[in-house]
Write an enzyme that holds these catalytic residues in place. Sequence first.
Site, PDB file in Angstrom:
ATOM      1  CG  HIS A  18      -0.571  -0.502   2.541  1.00 26.68           C
ATOM      2  ND1 HIS A  18       0.657  -0.167   3.113  1.00 26.68           N
ATOM      3  CD2 HIS A  18      -0.956  -1.278   3.386  1.00 26.68           C
ATOM      4  CE1 HIS A  18       1.004  -0.400   4.150  1.00 26.68           C
ATOM      5  NE2 HIS A  18      -0.143  -1.512   4.506  1.00 26.68           N
ATOM      6  CG  ASP A  61      -4.482  -1.921   3.619  1.00 24.54           C
ATOM      7  OD1 ASP A  61      -4.948  -2.877   4.034  1.00 24.54           O
ATOM      8  OD2 ASP A  61      -3.939  -0.785   3.806  1.00 24.54           O
TER       9      ASP A  61
HETATM   10  O1  DOR Z   1      -5.654   1.304   7.492  1.00 27.48           O
HETATM   11  C1  DOR Z   1      -5.092   0.216   7.915  1.00 27.48           C
HETATM   12  N1  DOR Z   1      -6.037  -0.655   8.377  1.00 27.48           N
HETATM   13  N2  DOR Z   1      -3.864  -0.184   7.686  1.00 27.48           N
HETATM   14  C2  DOR Z   1      -3.252  -1.093   7.948  1.00 27.48           C
HETATM   15  O2  DOR Z   1      -2.076  -1.400   7.680  1.00 27.48           O
HETATM   16  C3  DOR Z   1      -4.148  -2.023   8.682  1.00 27.48           C
HETATM   17  C4  DOR Z   1      -5.486  -2.040   8.201  1.00 27.48           C
HETATM   18  C5  DOR Z   1      -6.351  -2.789   9.471  1.00 27.48           C
HETATM   19  O3  DOR Z   1      -6.149  -4.181   9.624  1.00 27.48           O
HETATM   20  O4  DOR Z   1      -7.284  -2.276   9.946  1.00 27.48           O
HETATM   21 ZN    ZN Z   2      -3.379  -3.689   5.194  1.00 26.18          ZN
END
Ligand code: DOR
Ligand code: ZN
Length: 354
Positions: free
Chosen positions: A174, A247
């Site tokens: 990401h 993501d």
């Molecule tokens: O925004 C995010 N949410 N970035 C991450 O790296 C982890 C993810 C999550 O698992 O909620």
């Molecule tokens: Zn992630």
Amino acid sequence: MLSFSFIQPDDFHLHIRDDVLMHAVLPASAESVGRAVIMPNLTPPITDIAMALAYKARILAALPATTAFQPLMTLYLTEHLSLSTLQEVAITPDILGIKLYPAGATTNSDAGIQALESIYPLLETMEELGIPLLIHGEIPHFDVDMFDREPAFITQQLEPLTRRFPLLRVTLEHITTQDAVQFIESAPAHVGATITPHHLLYNRNHMLAGGVKPHYYCLPILKRERHREALVKAATSGNPKFFAGTDSAPHLQSKKESACGCAGIYNAPYAIALYAEIFDQALDLSLPASQKRFESFMSRHGAQFYGLPLNPTQITLTQTPVAVPIHIDTPLGPLIPIRAGEMVGWKVEKIEER
Ligand code: DOR
Ligand code: ZN
């Protein structure tokens, strides 16, 4: 109406959680992508092969027996990972690679890595065995500004790491900055990056101008416009080192709209449509050459990078406006999807054998 077909995409970075929430969010991905790389940041994290295989079995058990969807599992890297586990990962095709979270960087990353030096023996073995290292690339220290955490990670940790382990297969996950784009462009072919729809669509003003909008809060955090533009250029360039990873990271509305809101954007049901919007705006998807570029980013580059066959299926997208609901109900409470209450410009019409 514009319509075109292309090889079914994969999602090279996906959070589907577990149990009740997994049952609610998994179908959106399983019905649109052929494979997805499943993130291991559960509580407790997926730190060994038995846990990963059990998680994979739970995922498949939550889907119809006829599903062709393939979860590609990852292990959460801790300092306790053993060299013998790595030997086993290398011969376990269900496990695609090992995910590195710097401790404290994001959701459920507390068990992650404090000091990279402590895992050098593991990285050396991964380099020898050809096991991919998937990296959340941020320095999560309080004295590093939120908006500088990715560039700081690249210069202070990733550049030294790739110099020390020049053959290590690395995916910088990401990516959010021009700095990351430049790093990947100048790295060897076995160093690639995933790009999310939200980092291609939005800059930090979407999150902060006119009021704090928690549903735009994710990590790494949205950056300024010039970085978004650099990401769009990279994604649409045809460079095989860049590929789609959504993501998609669902958190309940109550956890997002909070005095200390969780990081994560739930985009899985609309991800392919949103990537199409981005490519259409940048390259005009009525042109067959642009459709090929799109197919490369969505469906070829990631598979090639990981040495996987292309999906045997194709999907057809039409330029049909679709209304996104204001929320998606789950037994645990509502989720607010990306673009809630607005429109997306494309629709997945059908998936069939090629
Ligand atoms: O925004 C995010 N949410 N970035 C991450 O790296 C982890 C993810 C999550 O698992 O909620
Ligand atoms: Zn992630």
